[in-house]
Design a protein around this motif. Sequence first.
Motif, PDB file in Angstrom:
ATOM      1  N   PHE A  10       0.799  -1.224   0.000  1.00 28.65           N
ATOM      2  CA  PHE A  10       0.000   0.000   0.000  1.00 28.65           C
ATOM      3  C   PHE A  10       0.833   1.276   0.000  1.00 28.65           C
ATOM      4  CE2 PHE A  10      -3.691  -2.540   1.338  1.00 28.65           C
ATOM      5  CZ  PHE A  10      -4.663  -1.945   0.556  1.00 28.65           C
ATOM      6  N   TRP A  11       1.899   1.293   0.820  1.00 28.39           N
ATOM      7  CA  TRP A  11       2.574   2.559   1.054  1.00 28.39           C
ATOM      8  C   TRP A  11       3.603   2.839  -0.043  1.00 28.39           C
ATOM      9  CZ3 TRP A  11       0.476   6.102   3.660  1.00 28.39           C
ATOM     10  CH2 TRP A  11       1.200   7.222   4.059  1.00 28.39           C
ATOM     11  N   LYS A  12       3.068   3.026  -1.254  1.00 31.43           N
ATOM     12  CA  LYS A  12       3.886   3.404  -2.400  1.00 31.43           C
ATOM     13  C   LYS A  12       3.236   4.605  -3.060  1.00 31.43           C
ATOM     14  CE  LYS A  12       3.730  -0.641  -4.412  1.00 31.43           C
ATOM     15  NZ  LYS A  12       3.976  -1.777  -5.322  1.00 31.43           N
ATOM     16  N   LYS A  13       4.027   5.616  -3.352  1.00 36.89           N
ATOM     17  CA  LYS A  13       3.473   6.831  -3.937  1.00 36.89           C
ATOM     18  C   LYS A  13       2.740   6.540  -5.250  1.00 36.89           C
ATOM     19  CE  LYS A  13       6.688  10.191  -1.946  1.00 36.89           C
ATOM     20  NZ  LYS A  13       7.721  11.222  -2.233  1.00 36.89           N
ATOM     21  N   SER A  14       3.320   5.657  -6.045  1.00 35.65           N
ATOM     22  CA  SER A  14       2.706   5.347  -7.342  1.00 35.65           C
ATOM     23  C   SER A  14       1.331   4.725  -7.167  1.00 35.65           C
ATOM     24  CB  SER A  14       3.604   4.408  -8.139  1.00 35.65           C
ATOM     25  OG  SER A  14       3.835   3.196  -7.420  1.00 35.65           O
ATOM     26  N   LEU A  15       1.204   3.795  -6.204  1.00 37.43           N
ATOM     27  CA  LEU A  15      -0.079   3.142  -5.973  1.00 37.43           C
ATOM     28  C   LEU A  15      -1.100   4.134  -5.425  1.00 37.43           C
ATOM     29  CD1 LEU A  15      -1.821   0.559  -5.831  1.00 37.43           C
ATOM     30  CD2 LEU A  15      -0.986   0.263  -3.498  1.00 37.43           C
ATOM     31  N   LEU A  16      -0.684   4.965  -4.484  1.00 39.92           N
ATOM     32  CA  LEU A  16      -1.607   5.943  -3.898  1.00 39.92           C
ATOM     33  C   LEU A  16      -2.080   6.949  -4.946  1.00 39.92           C
ATOM     34  CD1 LEU A  16       0.180   6.588  -0.489  1.00 39.92           C
ATOM     35  CD2 LEU A  16      -1.840   5.169  -0.919  1.00 39.92           C
ATOM     36  N   LEU A  17      -1.178   7.350  -5.839  1.00 37.55           N
ATOM     37  CA  LEU A  17      -1.567   8.270  -6.909  1.00 37.55           C
ATOM     38  C   LEU A  17      -2.545   7.612  -7.877  1.00 37.55           C
ATOM     39  CD1 LEU A  17       1.841  10.042  -7.706  1.00 37.55           C
ATOM     40  CD2 LEU A  17      -0.206  11.083  -6.710  1.00 37.55           C
ATOM     41  N   ILE A  18      -2.279   6.349  -8.214  1.00 36.70           N
ATOM     42  CA  ILE A  18      -3.179   5.615  -9.110  1.00 36.70           C
ATOM     43  C   ILE A  18      -4.541   5.420  -8.444  1.00 36.70           C
ATOM     44  CG2 ILE A  18      -3.576   3.400 -10.256  1.00 36.70           C
ATOM     45  CD1 ILE A  18      -0.546   3.215 -10.655  1.00 36.70           C
ATOM     46  N   LEU A  19      -4.528   5.096  -7.151  1.00 41.21           N
ATOM     47  CA  LEU A  19      -5.786   4.909  -6.417  1.00 41.21           C
ATOM     48  C   LEU A  19      -6.593   6.204  -6.411  1.00 41.21           C
ATOM     49  CD1 LEU A  19      -7.567   3.098  -4.653  1.00 41.21           C
ATOM     50  CD2 LEU A  19      -6.235   3.847  -2.674  1.00 41.21           C
ATOM     51  N   LEU A  20      -5.926   7.329  -6.173  1.00 45.14           N
ATOM     52  CA  LEU A  20      -6.609   8.622  -6.184  1.00 45.14           C
ATOM     53  C   LEU A  20      -7.149   8.934  -7.577  1.00 45.14           C
ATOM     54  CD1 LEU A  20      -7.384  11.287  -4.801  1.00 45.14           C
ATOM     55  CD2 LEU A  20      -5.085  12.142  -5.345  1.00 45.14           C
ATOM     56  N   LEU A  21      -6.328   8.700  -8.602  1.00 48.81           N
ATOM     57  CA  LEU A  21      -6.745   8.969  -9.980  1.00 48.81           C
ATOM     58  C   LEU A  21      -7.943   8.104 -10.355  1.00 48.81           C
ATOM     59  CD1 LEU A  21      -6.291  10.271 -12.767  1.00 48.81           C
ATOM     60  CD2 LEU A  21      -4.676   8.402 -13.257  1.00 48.81           C
ATOM     61  N   PHE A  22      -7.882   6.823 -10.022  1.00 51.21           N
ATOM     62  CA  PHE A  22      -8.983   5.910 -10.356  1.00 51.21           C
ATOM     63  C   PHE A  22     -10.258   6.279  -9.607  1.00 51.21           C
ATOM     64  CE2 PHE A  22      -6.575   1.888 -11.972  1.00 51.21           C
ATOM     65  CZ  PHE A  22      -6.079   2.647 -13.015  1.00 51.21           C
ATOM     66  N   THR A  23     -10.117   6.760  -8.379  1.00 56.46           N
ATOM     67  CA  THR A  23     -11.293   7.191  -7.611  1.00 56.46           C
ATOM     68  C   THR A  23     -11.978   8.371  -8.295  1.00 56.46           C
ATOM     69  OG1 THR A  23     -10.285   6.442  -5.543  1.00 56.46           O
ATOM     70  CG2 THR A  23     -12.109   8.003  -5.375  1.00 56.46           C
ATOM     71  N   VAL A  24     -11.166   9.344  -8.730  1.00 58.46           N
ATOM     72  CA  VAL A  24     -11.716  10.500  -9.445  1.00 58.46           C
ATOM     73  C   VAL A  24     -12.385  10.059 -10.744  1.00 58.46           C
ATOM     74  CG1 VAL A  24     -11.125  12.658 -10.619  1.00 58.46           C
ATOM     75  CG2 VAL A  24     -10.058  12.098  -8.423  1.00 58.46           C
ATOM     76  N   ILE A  25     -11.739   9.157 -11.468  1.00 60.40           N
ATOM     77  CA  ILE A  25     -12.309   8.649 -12.725  1.00 60.40           C
ATOM     78  C   ILE A  25     -13.626   7.925 -12.465  1.00 60.40           C
ATOM     79  CG2 ILE A  25     -11.977   6.971 -14.593  1.00 60.40           C
ATOM     80  CD1 ILE A  25      -8.980   7.625 -14.477  1.00 60.40           C
ATOM     81  N   ASP A  26     -13.672   7.151 -11.390  1.00 59.74           N
ATOM     82  CA  ASP A  26     -14.880   6.403 -11.069  1.00 59.74           C
ATOM     83  C   ASP A  26     -16.043   7.339 -10.743  1.00 59.74           C
ATOM     84  OD1 ASP A  26     -16.333   4.027 -10.656  1.00 59.74           O
ATOM     85  OD2 ASP A  26     -15.968   4.104  -8.499  1.00 59.74           O
TER      86      ASP A  26
END
Length: 410
Positions: A10-26
Amino acid sequence: MFRYEMKKLFWKKSLLLILLLFTVIDVAKVRQEYHSTTYLTDDRAEGMMSWKEAFWKLYGQYGGRLTEKKMNAFLKQYQPLQEETADMTASSIADDPQYMTGSAWQDFNLMEKYYEMPMKYFYLYGKNAEKAAKKAKENISFYQEHGNSYEGKKNAVIYHLYQGREIRDFSYMEMIHYYLYYDFSSVLIFLLCIYGIVRVFACEREAQMEELTVVSVNGGRRLVRHKILAVALYTVLISLWFGLVDFFSFAWFYQSLEGMGMPIYAVENFACASVGCSIWQYVMLSFAARTLGFLVFGMFFLLLSECCKNALMPFVLSVMASIASIFIGDYFANSSHILCKVLNPYFLVTNRMLFGRTEFVDVFGAPVLSYEMALAVGIFLCLSLVFAVALLSRKNVMVTVKRCVNCEDF
């Protein structure tokens, strides 16, 4: 060790950024779904009600328990509009004050789509369910007389499923309908699972860390158990996150949670549902089934990561396997090949195809509902994949060293 493995996932900047981006897209996708499906907008002629305002005004009169008094009152208001529009004598003026929305055509279309059609379905559903139960009861006797015990048992299940079904209340169902048929977030979960899981073993192997972990006290298969638990929790949390984002996004844009207490077969496309629970209960059941489906895929991705020497190969294979499963699922979605549905974990992800229909699998002469079989197969596949990952992992060689600690030669 478990906390460390969770931190690595979980604690990876790339994953957190992707999770945030995907949440916005959703959320943006849900917003687009809302604007492209609903007619209850704030658009209106000057001085007139919008469809949204008119609908909720009528809902105060006709929402709730369906009674004969309400039905008669509705028909008294609806039938004159139906007659006007049927003989094409209705005025096309858009700001006529005798109509809620300013037009007979708009009043008629509003009442037909959001009241007359669902009311008719709700009112007739109990009678249709009773007919289905009666026919199933007749079939039980018929098949028993002709020695076909399997069909007799199947019709007995159908009889108990449909007997007593009825819809007593009228409720706004538009949000629920589109929410239950929303699948876009599943694609995002697939991508996040692939991105996070395929690197669990492969990256350690690429960095030659695997040779070190198997000679540590807590390495080898002991470490693998923690990796499996971490991947399982990662998958559940990702599925839970997007489940909550989907639900609250639909509730926010449609501005309604009406109908959540209605039976699931109040959604017209679930008329033949193999479960008789409320929509609230179905949402929970659907989430559990979807999470199980993603757990199966997650463990499969983990197995590929264990078997491959680098991160690229399991990534490519995981994407190909996911796409193949989706295409096969879409191909068999409306077919009579029930086994192809229950054996494909994709149908647990899009589980309305299992819960929304009354279909059976013959298991040694016993009729088993397709969703029950799919859940059992999903659990079996998940445990089998976990066992395979543990079996293929390398043993902890420190066990041998520990036995020699007290040896003089050592």
